[in-house]
Design an enzyme around this catalytic site. Structure first.
Site, PDB file in Angstrom:
ATOM      1  N   LYS A 187       0.854  -1.201   0.000  1.00 16.97           N
ATOM      2  CA  LYS A 187       0.000   0.000   0.000  1.00 16.97           C
ATOM      3  C   LYS A 187       0.884   1.243   0.000  1.00 16.97           C
ATOM      4  O   LYS A 187       1.912   1.278   0.682  1.00 16.97           O
ATOM      5  CB  LYS A 187      -0.901  -0.036   1.232  1.00 16.97           C
ATOM      6  CG  LYS A 187      -1.969   1.057   1.267  1.00 16.97           C
ATOM      7  CD  LYS A 187      -2.881   0.917   2.500  1.00 16.97           C
ATOM      8  CE  LYS A 187      -3.988   1.965   2.495  1.00 16.97           C
ATOM      9  NZ  LYS A 187      -4.869   1.869   3.667  1.00 16.97           N
ATOM     10  N   SER A 218      -9.897   2.153   2.517  1.00 17.83           N
ATOM     11  CA  SER A 218      -8.971   2.849   1.674  1.00 17.83           C
ATOM     12  C   SER A 218      -7.956   1.926   0.967  1.00 17.83           C
ATOM     13  O   SER A 218      -7.323   2.354   0.003  1.00 17.83           O
ATOM     14  CB  SER A 218      -8.190   3.875   2.497  1.00 17.83           C
ATOM     15  OG  SER A 218      -7.394   3.227   3.469  1.00 17.83           O
ATOM     16  N   SER A 266     -10.343  -0.025   6.844  1.00 20.99           N
ATOM     17  CA  SER A 266      -9.726   0.007   5.508  1.00 20.99           C
ATOM     18  C   SER A 266      -9.034  -1.266   5.057  1.00 20.99           C
ATOM     19  O   SER A 266      -8.633  -1.360   3.900  1.00 20.99           O
ATOM     20  CB  SER A 266      -8.725   1.148   5.423  1.00 20.99           C
ATOM     21  OG  SER A 266      -9.407   2.346   5.200  1.00 20.99           O
TER      22      SER A 266
HETATM   23  N1  GLN Z   1     -13.392   4.672   5.738  1.00 18.23           N
HETATM   24  C1  GLN Z   1     -12.800   5.115   6.966  1.00 18.23           C
HETATM   25  C2  GLN Z   1     -12.366   6.554   6.854  1.00 18.23           C
HETATM   26  O1  GLN Z   1     -12.568   7.102   5.828  1.00 18.23           O
HETATM   27  C3  GLN Z   1     -11.675   4.223   7.356  1.00 18.23           C
HETATM   28  C4  GLN Z   1     -10.415   4.540   6.699  1.00 18.23           C
HETATM   29  C5  GLN Z   1      -9.290   3.648   7.159  1.00 18.23           C
HETATM   30  O2  GLN Z   1      -9.489   2.662   7.852  1.00 18.23           O
HETATM   31  N2  GLN Z   1      -8.092   4.057   6.829  1.00 18.23           N
HETATM   32  O3  GLN Z   1     -11.865   7.118   7.759  1.00 18.23           O
END
Ligand code: GLN
Length: 453
Positions: A52, A132, A156
């Site tokens: 990532k 994400s 995410s």
């Molecule tokens: N969707 C969540 C956010 O936008 C989680 C993001 C994540 O876990 N990095 O904060």
């Protein structure tokens, strides 16, 4: 080299990789061959991984999918990726993601959205792989890498895993070092594996985990043999089904797969018990105060001076113009929204009403879990997401809160610092994958792997 080119070609339509690293891959593959020839076969020897873009990788662009980190090439390697390379893994490239890991659909990326390899039956609408860690999910699901790293601040790893029919494991907070991982919300962020099988997740977590003196929140805990936990024996385990997770608007199909999942565990000898986590409904609001608050503080370092994007100044502009213009040009809309929310809830007039209140709610959520575990529950079974993958653009144009609602089943786990794993549960009537989540006790990844396996 041939295999690499094939992977690169397959990956292009999915926009899964934001950078490919062919030289590094060949060099690492040669090193893995040499180790094998010398009779040394570490756990991940020769295994091709995608990383990532949130992980800093030595000499390879690491932008957290943000314009503000334009052309940033770290002079160091994150602890987690260092450990993976020590185990012989091979890096194929950097994977697309939401900007600074803020999002649930990979649509906030400066590289544009990653696309899921899945389609609804009979339709050709491009679907999100989730976010994400969307590039990670798309790449693993399309077999463009054997496994990938992800990070999970509010879901995410688990949500994109569920959307693409793969396995995603978010470890206990402190299990994997955050050193060299671009910070989003430091008290919630955790790195973890995204893989095709629970066994792969166990092997990869074993390589990623462990104490790191460079991260003061990394725990000095022994790393068990996670693969050995795959005994297949779950007799006598108590699995809790939290009634508060049966939320309004959840699809009947998710509900059905959830019940089937519980039945499967019961057939294998587990005991299924109804439990209550009464503060669940406050988790999303608390998360969307705490995460932006920490983000606004963490992202203050991007000032156009030290690294990344620097705005061109007009005659007469001063240092404040440099900060303002660089940040306005470098950060995308969602990141700007979060920085503003964070600065607001931390400001002196609103701190008590929002931030402090959210921290108290966080404690109550943590206690809910402590209570059920103290009552003898070994793991908790929930859906991973309230729906299957949605189309690119379907949610992004809507109210941002609609997107935030996607995290309803996952954020509680981050707020409480617990381990959680998303495993494929089956397909819905449109032929799209859905996932179930198992939540474990602190440091209980091995037990979680036993139950998930
Ligand atoms: N969707 C969540 C956010 O936008 C989680 C993001 C994540 O876990 N990095 O904060």
């Amino acid at each position: 080299a041939e295999a690499f080119n094939a992977a690169a070609a397959a990956s292009a339509p999915l926009n899964a990789y934001c950078a490919l690293t062919p030289e590094k891959a060949l060099e690492m593959a040669d090193a893995a061959d040499a180790r094998l020839a010398a009779g040394d076969a570490p756990a991940l020897c020769g295994i091709p991984l995608g990383i990532k873009d949130l992980f800093c990788t030595l000499g390879v662009q690491s932008q957290a999918a943000s314009g503000i980190l334009e052309n940033f090439i770290p002079p160091y390697e994150s602890t987690v990726t260092t450990k993976l390379w020590e185990q012989g893994a091979v890096m194929l490239g950097k994977l697309n993601m939401d900007e600074f890991a803020m999002g649930s659909s990979n649509e906030t990326s400066v590289y544009g959205p990653a696309i899921s390899p899945w389609r609804r039956a009979g339709a050709n609408t491009a679907l999100t792989p989730g976010g994400s860690s969307g590039g990670s999910a798309a790449a693993v699901s399309a077999s463009i890498c054997m496994a990938a790293t992800g990070t999970d601040t509010g879901g995410s790893i688990r949500q994109p895993a569920a959307f693409t029919g793969i396995v995603g494991l978010k470890p206990t907070y402190g299990r994997c070092s955050r050193w060299g991982v671009v910070a989003f919300a430091s008290s919630l962020d955790q790195a973890g594996p995204m893989t095709k099988t629970v066994r792969d997740a166990a092997i990869m977590l074993g390589a990623m985990a462990g104490h790191d003196p460079k991260d003061s929140t990394s725990a000095d805990m022994p790393v068990p043999d996670f693969e050995a936990a795959l005994t297949g024996d779950i007799r006598g385990k108590r699995i809790g089904i939290p009634r508060e997770y049966r939320v309004e608007g959840m699809s009947e199909e998710i509900d059905r797969l959830w019940r089937e999942g519980a039945e499967k565990l019961r057939d294998a000898g587990a005991e299924i018990v109804d439990i209550s986590l009464p503060h669940t409904k406050y988790a999303l609001p608390a998360y969307y105060i705490i995460a932006p608050a920490e983000a606004s503080s963490n992202l203050a370092r991007y000032d156009g001076v030290r690294y990344g994007h620097r705005a061109k100044l007009a005659p007469g502009d001063g240092i404040l113009d440099l900060y303002e213009k660089s940040r306005a040009e470098g950060f995308g809309r969602e990141v700007q929204r979060r920085v503003m929310i964070g600065a607001y809830v931390l400001s002196s007039g609103f701190y008590d009403a929002y931030y402090l209140k959210a921290q108290k709610v966080r404690t109550l959520i943590k206690r809910d879990f402590e209570t059920v575990f103290a009552d003898g529950v070994d793991a908790i079974l929930t859906p991973a997401t309230p729906s299957a993958a949605f189309g690119i653009g379907e949610m992004a144009d809507a109210d941002p809160v609609q997107m935030y609602l996607n995290d309803v089943f996952t954020v509680t786990v981050n707020l409480a610092g617990l381990p959680g794993i998303s495993v494929p549960a089956g397909l819905d009537s449109a032929g799209l994958p859905l996932g179930l989540q198992l939540i474990g006790k602190p440091w209980g990844e091995a037990e979680l792997i036993t139950v998930a396996g």
